[in-house]
Design a protein around this motif. Structure first.
Motif, PDB file in Angstrom:
ATOM      1  N   CYS A   1      28.199  16.402 -52.981  1.00  0.00           N
ATOM      2  CA  CYS A   1      29.066  17.575 -53.019  1.00  0.00           C
ATOM      3  C   CYS A   1      29.843  17.581 -54.335  1.00  0.00           C
ATOM      4  O   CYS A   1      30.082  16.525 -54.928  1.00  0.00           O
ATOM      5  CB  CYS A   1      30.044  17.513 -51.842  1.00  0.00           C
ATOM      6  SG  CYS A   1      31.170  18.926 -51.806  1.00  0.00           S
TER       7      CYS A   1
ATOM      8  N   CYS B   1      32.835  17.902 -54.659  1.00  0.00           N
ATOM      9  CA  CYS B   1      34.095  17.173 -54.467  1.00  0.00           C
ATOM     10  C   CYS B   1      33.915  15.671 -54.676  1.00  0.00           C
ATOM     11  O   CYS B   1      34.894  14.923 -54.643  1.00  0.00           O
ATOM     12  CB  CYS B   1      34.680  17.447 -53.076  1.00  0.00           C
ATOM     13  SG  CYS B   1      33.858  16.559 -51.740  1.00  0.00           S
TER      14      CYS B   1
ATOM     15  N   ASN C   1      31.872  13.746 -52.788  1.00  0.00           N
ATOM     16  CA  ASN C   1      31.341  13.129 -51.578  1.00  0.00           C
ATOM     17  C   ASN C   1      29.816  13.020 -51.657  1.00  0.00           C
ATOM     18  O   ASN C   1      29.144  13.946 -52.088  1.00  0.00           O
ATOM     19  CB  ASN C   1      31.744  13.985 -50.368  1.00  0.00           C
ATOM     20  CG  ASN C   1      31.363  13.335 -49.046  1.00  0.00           C
ATOM     21  OD1 ASN C   1      31.161  12.119 -48.979  1.00  0.00           O
ATOM     22  ND2 ASN C   1      31.275  14.148 -48.008  1.00  0.00           N
TER      23      ASN C   1
ATOM     24  N   CYS D   1      29.348  19.532 -46.481  1.00  0.00           N
ATOM     25  CA  CYS D   1      30.212  18.388 -46.804  1.00  0.00           C
ATOM     26  C   CYS D   1      31.214  18.172 -45.669  1.00  0.00           C
ATOM     27  O   CYS D   1      31.883  19.119 -45.255  1.00  0.00           O
ATOM     28  CB  CYS D   1      30.939  18.647 -48.115  1.00  0.00           C
ATOM     29  SG  CYS D   1      32.122  17.370 -48.534  1.00  0.00           S
TER      30      CYS D   1
ATOM     31  N   ASP E   1      33.919  16.529 -45.922  1.00  0.00           N
ATOM     32  CA  ASP E   1      35.289  16.512 -46.456  1.00  0.00           C
ATOM     33  C   ASP E   1      35.801  17.933 -46.707  1.00  0.00           C
ATOM     34  O   ASP E   1      36.847  18.321 -46.206  1.00  0.00           O
ATOM     35  CB  ASP E   1      35.349  15.723 -47.777  1.00  0.00           C
ATOM     36  CG  ASP E   1      35.227  14.235 -47.524  1.00  0.00           C
ATOM     37  OD1 ASP E   1      35.306  13.836 -46.335  1.00  0.00           O
ATOM     38  OD2 ASP E   1      35.023  13.483 -48.495  1.00  0.00           O
ATOM     39  N   CYS E   2      35.025  18.703 -47.521  1.00  0.00           N
ATOM     40  CA  CYS E   2      35.559  20.013 -47.935  1.00  0.00           C
ATOM     41  C   CYS E   2      34.812  21.193 -47.305  1.00  0.00           C
ATOM     42  O   CYS E   2      35.132  22.345 -47.593  1.00  0.00           O
ATOM     43  CB  CYS E   2      35.546  20.123 -49.459  1.00  0.00           C
ATOM     44  SG  CYS E   2      33.896  20.221 -50.148  1.00  0.00           S
TER      45      CYS E   2
END
Ligand code: ZN
Ligand code: ZN
Length: 392
Positions: A314, A316, A318, A333, A335-336
């Motif tokens: 990702c 971000c 990740n 993802c 996380d985001c």
């Protein structure tokens, strides 16, 4: 008394009138037209050459044309191609062909690498109009593997000469294939053996060629296709590369020699049918089939031209473990919540049952992993010949 025609009769009567004169030509004589009317031709590329070739093939009474091209027409194409800007090339082509004979063409707005092998097994002939050197290896493999001859028409795209060629590759039928003269270095450089300077462009430069060469080379390719299908003058096609040079008014007939040391190996494929679609079958099912074929669980599977990514990243930062081919939907993802991208450098060509279990894709439908309808998988077990499993 019921004297109505059955459903097919009006069409047959029309065709008799329509193609009566054609059937008296050298190429379509001796029942040739009948063979042509039943032939299925796979065309890769719907541009300068492929678009014209497909149209003329339909016009001349071919059974069916299947065309692959993921490109959309751009304004820059309109000086030498038919189509509408921003519309997929195959969409415009299908429309145009249906205007002259309804229902004899199917277009696929996708990469030929993502066509399942199943659909190609029903074709009589492949015509690679893509002029993409990166396809040379895989299309030759398919042509040899399925014992289908392949034509490769191309024009000089440098803009310097009015020149083009049509080459016949028929390694599966005992003839020369287009890789017969390739060295390993040639293959690595993705170069075609080109008589057309810069025809094997791998610099992404546009093709600089006009309609006259496109029309000439597509017409020559059509004639060679008709000869291959009808069998009339077939010897004028197999093991030949014909070069048309309008800059010096020369027609060159180059003999291609079959090499027993050809990198392609001229291997033909023995296919084992798997009676399931990619929507139904899973890798676990294929491992079961392979175990039945080999009598062992020591098996790897490889989806033809579909390497498996095993990680996604990702923006971000990740990175996570996930599996799918480049045609599979990428994971989200955690996380985001943005869609991730496959990490191509993690791709694997083949997979065994343990790895598939670790990646948790053993029981995922193959379609979800990004395998096409009618996909082919190579199953390998040490010391045994490769088995090729073909989905429905
Ligand atoms: Zn060869
Ligand atoms: Zn993220």
């Amino acid at each position: 008394m019921d004297c109505s025609l059955t459903e097919n009769e009006p069409q047959q009567a029309d065709d008799k009138l329509r193609f009566g004169r054609l059937s008296q030509t050298r190429t379509f004589g001796d029942g040739g037209l009948r063979s042509w009317s039943q032939a299925v031709i796979a065309i890769i590329g719907a541009g300068l050459i492929g678009g014209r070739l497909a149209f003329e093939a339909v016009l001349s009474g071919v059974g069916e044309v299947l065309v692959w091209d993921f490109d959309r027409t751009e304004v820059e194409n309109l000086g030498n191609q038919f189509g509408q800007p921003t519309v997929p090339k195959v969409t415009s082509l299908v429309e145009r062909c249906n205007g002259v004979r309804l229902g004899h063409i199917r277009g696929f707005c996708e990469d030929i690498r993502h066509a399942g092998i199943r659909v190609l097994t029903g074709c009589d002939l492949l015509v690679d109009c893509s002029d993409d050197p990166r396809l040379a290896w895989s299309l030759t493999q398919i042509s040899n593997g399925l014992n289908k001859p392949m034509l490769r028409p191309a024009v000089d795209g440098s803009g310097e000469l009015e020149l083009g060629r049509v080459l016949c590759s028929s390694g599966g039928a005992g003839g020369a294939c287009q890789l017969c003269t390739f060295s390993l270095d040639d293959l690595k450089r993705h170069h075609q053996r080109m008589h057309c300077p810069n025809g094997g462009r791998d610099d992404g430069a546009p093709t600089l060629a006009g309609g006259p060469m496109g029309a000439t080379i597509s017409s020559l390719a059509l004639l060679q296709a008709q000869r291959l299908v009808t069998g009339n003058d077939r010897e004028l096609v197999v093991d030949r590369e014909i070069i048309v040079d309008f800059s010096h008014f020369q027609l060159l007939d180059i003999r291609l020699e079959r090499s027993e040391r050809c990198l392609s190996g001229h291997r033909s494929w023995e296919l084992a049918d798997v009676d399931a679609t990619v929507g139904e079958a899973t890798l676990a099912d294929l491992f079961d089939v392979a175990r039945g074929e080999f009598g062992t669980t020591d098996v790897t599977l490889a989806g033809y031209q579909h390497s498996l990514n095993v990680q996604a990243a990702c923006t971000c930062g990740n990175v996570r473990i996930a599996a799918g081919t480049e045609w599979a939907k990428t994971p989200v993802c955690n996380d985001c919540r943005n869609p991730m991208q496959w990490l191509a450098e993690t791709q694997i060509d083949r997979i065994n049952q343990e790895s598939a279990a670790e990646l948790r894709v053993l029981n995922t439908p193959l379609a979800e992993l990004g395998y096409p309808d009618g996909a082919m998988f190579s199953a390998r077990s040490p010391g045994k010949p490769v088995r090729r499993l073909l989905l429905r």
